[in-house]
Design a protein around this motif. Sequence first.
Motif, PDB file in Angstrom:
ATOM      1  N   LEU A 275       0.810  -1.221   0.000  1.00 49.02           N
ATOM      2  CA  LEU A 275       0.000   0.000   0.000  1.00 49.02           C
ATOM      3  C   LEU A 275       0.843   1.271   0.000  1.00 49.02           C
ATOM      4  CD1 LEU A 275      -2.630  -1.092   2.688  1.00 49.02           C
ATOM      5  CD2 LEU A 275      -2.836  -1.225   0.205  1.00 49.02           C
ATOM      6  N   GLN A 276       2.142   1.136  -0.133  1.00 53.90           N
ATOM      7  CA  GLN A 276       2.998   2.308  -0.012  1.00 53.90           C
ATOM      8  C   GLN A 276       3.119   3.120  -1.292  1.00 53.90           C
ATOM      9  OE1 GLN A 276       6.746   2.055   1.990  1.00 53.90           O
ATOM     10  NE2 GLN A 276       6.046   0.466   3.417  1.00 53.90           N
ATOM     11  N   GLU A 277       2.768   2.539  -2.450  1.00 55.27           N
ATOM     12  CA  GLU A 277       2.938   3.220  -3.733  1.00 55.27           C
ATOM     13  C   GLU A 277       4.393   3.680  -3.840  1.00 55.27           C
ATOM     14  OE1 GLU A 277      -0.060   6.249  -3.828  1.00 55.27           O
ATOM     15  OE2 GLU A 277      -1.690   4.796  -4.040  1.00 55.27           O
ATOM     16  N   ASN A 278       4.639   4.985  -3.731  1.00 52.48           N
ATOM     17  CA  ASN A 278       6.009   5.470  -3.823  1.00 52.48           C
ATOM     18  C   ASN A 278       6.732   5.422  -2.487  1.00 52.48           C
ATOM     19  OD1 ASN A 278       5.718   6.083  -6.584  1.00 52.48           O
ATOM     20  ND2 ASN A 278       4.739   8.031  -6.082  1.00 52.48           N
ATOM     21  N   GLU A 279       6.002   5.681  -1.402  1.00 54.51           N
ATOM     22  CA  GLU A 279       6.639   5.700  -0.090  1.00 54.51           C
ATOM     23  C   GLU A 279       5.579   5.597   1.001  1.00 54.51           C
ATOM     24  OE1 GLU A 279       8.655   9.394   0.386  1.00 54.51           O
ATOM     25  OE2 GLU A 279       6.864  10.610   0.032  1.00 54.51           O
ATOM     26  N   GLY A 280       6.031   5.227   2.178  1.00 55.30           N
ATOM     27  CA  GLY A 280       5.140   5.224   3.320  1.00 55.30           C
ATOM     28  C   GLY A 280       4.933   6.625   3.854  1.00 55.30           C
ATOM     29  N   ARG A 281       3.735   6.888   4.333  1.00 59.71           N
ATOM     30  CA  ARG A 281       3.405   8.216   4.845  1.00 59.71           C
ATOM     31  C   ARG A 281       3.516   8.302   6.362  1.00 59.71           C
ATOM     32  NH1 ARG A 281      -2.173   8.630   1.270  1.00 59.71           N
ATOM     33  NH2 ARG A 281      -1.168   8.589  -0.791  1.00 59.71           N
ATOM     34  N   TYR A 282       3.886   7.185   6.990  1.00 60.27           N
ATOM     35  CA  TYR A 282       3.941   7.128   8.452  1.00 60.27           C
ATOM     36  C   TYR A 282       5.213   6.415   8.874  1.00 60.27           C
ATOM     37  CZ  TYR A 282      -1.057   8.058   7.980  1.00 60.27           C
ATOM     38  OH  TYR A 282      -2.264   8.605   7.641  1.00 60.27           O
ATOM     39  N   LYS A 283       5.771   6.833   9.998  1.00 62.31           N
ATOM     40  CA  LYS A 283       6.884   6.078  10.556  1.00 62.31           C
ATOM     41  C   LYS A 283       6.318   4.946  11.409  1.00 62.31           C
ATOM     42  CE  LYS A 283       7.753   8.774  14.780  1.00 62.31           C
ATOM     43  NZ  LYS A 283       8.807   9.417  15.592  1.00 62.31           N
ATOM     44  N   GLY A 284       7.101   3.893  11.564  1.00 65.30           N
ATOM     45  CA  GLY A 284       6.678   2.761  12.356  1.00 65.30           C
ATOM     46  C   GLY A 284       6.662   3.081  13.845  1.00 65.30           C
ATOM     47  N   SER A 285       5.803   2.380  14.571  1.00 63.46           N
ATOM     48  CA  SER A 285       5.726   2.570  16.025  1.00 63.46           C
ATOM     49  C   SER A 285       5.128   1.322  16.657  1.00 63.46           C
ATOM     50  CB  SER A 285       4.874   3.797  16.381  1.00 63.46           C
ATOM     51  OG  SER A 285       3.517   3.568  16.041  1.00 63.46           O
ATOM     52  N   SER A 286       5.275   1.234  17.964  1.00 70.75           N
ATOM     53  CA  SER A 286       4.769   0.090  18.716  1.00 70.75           C
ATOM     54  C   SER A 286       3.788   0.561  19.781  1.00 70.75           C
ATOM     55  CB  SER A 286       5.928  -0.653  19.399  1.00 70.75           C
ATOM     56  OG  SER A 286       6.517   0.189  20.394  1.00 70.75           O
ATOM     57  N   LEU A 287       3.149  -0.394  20.426  1.00 71.94           N
ATOM     58  CA  LEU A 287       2.268  -0.065  21.552  1.00 71.94           C
ATOM     59  C   LEU A 287       3.070   0.588  22.674  1.00 71.94           C
ATOM     60  CD1 LEU A 287      -0.425  -0.154  23.077  1.00 71.94           C
ATOM     61  CD2 LEU A 287       0.097  -2.530  23.689  1.00 71.94           C
ATOM     62  N   ARG A 288       4.293   0.115  22.908  1.00 74.28           N
ATOM     63  CA  ARG A 288       5.111   0.727  23.956  1.00 74.28           C
ATOM     64  C   ARG A 288       5.417   2.189  23.632  1.00 74.28           C
ATOM     65  NH1 ARG A 288       7.395  -1.890  27.897  1.00 74.28           N
ATOM     66  NH2 ARG A 288       7.619  -3.856  26.728  1.00 74.28           N
ATOM     67  N   ASP A 289       5.616   2.490  22.336  1.00 74.71           N
ATOM     68  CA  ASP A 289       5.835   3.884  21.937  1.00 74.71           C
ATOM     69  C   ASP A 289       4.635   4.738  22.320  1.00 74.71           C
ATOM     70  OD1 ASP A 289       8.358   3.442  20.797  1.00 74.71           O
ATOM     71  OD2 ASP A 289       7.463   2.848  18.881  1.00 74.71           O
ATOM     72  N   PHE A 290       3.421   4.182  22.123  1.00 70.57           N
ATOM     73  CA  PHE A 290       2.227   4.939  22.506  1.00 70.57           C
ATOM     74  C   PHE A 290       2.196   5.174  24.008  1.00 70.57           C
ATOM     75  CE2 PHE A 290      -1.976   4.677  24.433  1.00 70.57           C
ATOM     76  CZ  PHE A 290      -2.515   5.876  23.968  1.00 70.57           C
ATOM     77  N   LEU A 291       2.495   4.146  24.797  1.00 77.31           N
ATOM     78  CA  LEU A 291       2.458   4.302  26.254  1.00 77.31           C
ATOM     79  C   LEU A 291       3.485   5.326  26.721  1.00 77.31           C
ATOM     80  CD1 LEU A 291       1.976   0.580  27.313  1.00 77.31           C
ATOM     81  CD2 LEU A 291       0.240   2.383  27.245  1.00 77.31           C
ATOM     82  N   LYS A 292       4.643   5.356  26.086  1.00 77.99           N
ATOM     83  CA  LYS A 292       5.647   6.372  26.419  1.00 77.99           C
ATOM     84  C   LYS A 292       5.135   7.763  26.066  1.00 77.99           C
ATOM     85  CE  LYS A 292       9.729   3.414  25.920  1.00 77.99           C
ATOM     86  NZ  LYS A 292      10.945   3.126  25.100  1.00 77.99           N
ATOM     87  N   HIS A 293       4.463   7.866  24.921  1.00 79.72           N
ATOM     88  CA  HIS A 293       3.877   9.148  24.518  1.00 79.72           C
ATOM     89  C   HIS A 293       2.816   9.588  25.519  1.00 79.72           C
ATOM     90  CE1 HIS A 293       2.293  12.250  21.778  1.00 79.72           C
ATOM     91  NE2 HIS A 293       1.104  11.815  22.132  1.00 79.72           N
ATOM     92  N   LEU A 294       2.001   8.642  25.968  1.00 78.23           N
ATOM     93  CA  LEU A 294       0.935   8.941  26.913  1.00 78.23           C
ATOM     94  C   LEU A 294       1.503   9.451  28.234  1.00 78.23           C
ATOM     95  CD1 LEU A 294      -2.194   8.716  26.997  1.00 78.23           C
ATOM     96  CD2 LEU A 294      -1.898   6.477  28.058  1.00 78.23           C
ATOM     97  N   ALA A 295       2.629   8.897  28.635  1.00 71.74           N
ATOM     98  CA  ALA A 295       3.241   9.291  29.901  1.00 71.74           C
ATOM     99  C   ALA A 295       4.066  10.570  29.796  1.00 71.74           C
ATOM    100  CB  ALA A 295       4.121   8.157  30.424  1.00 71.74           C
ATOM    101  N   SER A 296       4.329  11.017  28.581  1.00 67.28           N
ATOM    102  CA  SER A 296       5.135  12.220  28.371  1.00 67.28           C
ATOM    103  C   SER A 296       4.269  13.471  28.493  1.00 67.28           C
ATOM    104  CB  SER A 296       5.786  12.179  26.993  1.00 67.28           C
ATOM    105  OG  SER A 296       4.830  12.451  25.982  1.00 67.28           O
ATOM    106  N   ARG A 297       4.871  14.618  28.313  1.00 68.34           N
ATOM    107  CA  ARG A 297       4.131  15.885  28.350  1.00 68.34           C
ATOM    108  C   ARG A 297       3.742  16.367  26.953  1.00 68.34           C
ATOM    109  NH1 ARG A 297       7.255  19.436  33.051  1.00 68.34           N
ATOM    110  NH2 ARG A 297       6.943  17.935  34.749  1.00 68.34           N
TER     111      ARG A 297
END
Length: 313
Positions: A275-297
């Motif tokens: 589904l990327q065609e020429n390139e991906g529009r998003y960087k990869g991430s994990s559930l742990r990345d989300f939890l770190k984001h949630l705990a950040s400011r």
Amino acid sequence: MEENLEISADDPIIDLSPLHHNPLFVIKKIHEACRRCGFFHVINHGVADSVIEEALNVNRKFFELPTEIKEELWSDDVQKVVRFGEVEVGGISREFLKLYAHPLHQYVSSWPKLPLHYRERMGLYATEVRKLSIELFGAIMESLNLSETHLKQNFEQGIQILGINSYSPCSGPNATTGLPPHTDHSLITVLLQSGPGLQVIDCRSNMSVGGLWKNVPRLNGSFQVLVGDHLEVLSNGLYKSVVHRAIPSCSNTRLSIANLHSLRMDEIVEPAGELQENEGRYKGSSLRDFLKHLASRDTRPFIETLRIDQVES
């Protein structure tokens, strides 16, 4: 329970009963709903009414327990596998219970002991909804012209989190605006409501000027399936995670049970190569990345941190 609200053409309803003998019809409807609205109702889904009712009843009883019992599970650690909490925003009061649910044998002994039969009834509910979610995820993959088995094993081995919310009746100034809008970090969320209260950004409105809120009716015995941030990433933006919020009832306590389904904690979700065609529009991430984001400011929505044009700007 409150009566169903009027259903419109912008409330996509997916009947799963034809999935095995007429799959293309169902998959096409799922594609249209995910691309146009970011959510759909699902009916004839195979989860027994008794399982649904017992899940709602046992959670009502949990939130009716004395405060000192519930607060034994209190924590502000977003990575805690069992967590009770309370939030009040502008006169809107919400109690919540977060439970990790898969693998069930790993977590169920940490779940509330009270009320009686809580673990048994919520364990059955979590298991049945997980079976439904696996079926839905396969259909959603096919709706993206990917294989039905794309990431199937990863999804089956992934994390299931139950987010259970009890909203007290509200008559204050925020009764019509509800709690802050958000998207879910999951691949998909399968939501059960005891009564109306879910609002989403209307798919017909102009997001560049803020969008218009639309009430999502409650259908007896149905679930609402929401596109999450990681499905937006996986689809390379073809499906957008739906912005939604909760509006409390003016007369009754409202209960919701959200089943959030993700891959394993550290497994990276990125756009599917097909589904990327020429390139991906998003960087990869994990559930742990989300939890770190949630705990950040960081006050930005998580999905905004993943869009490459936003990340690079």
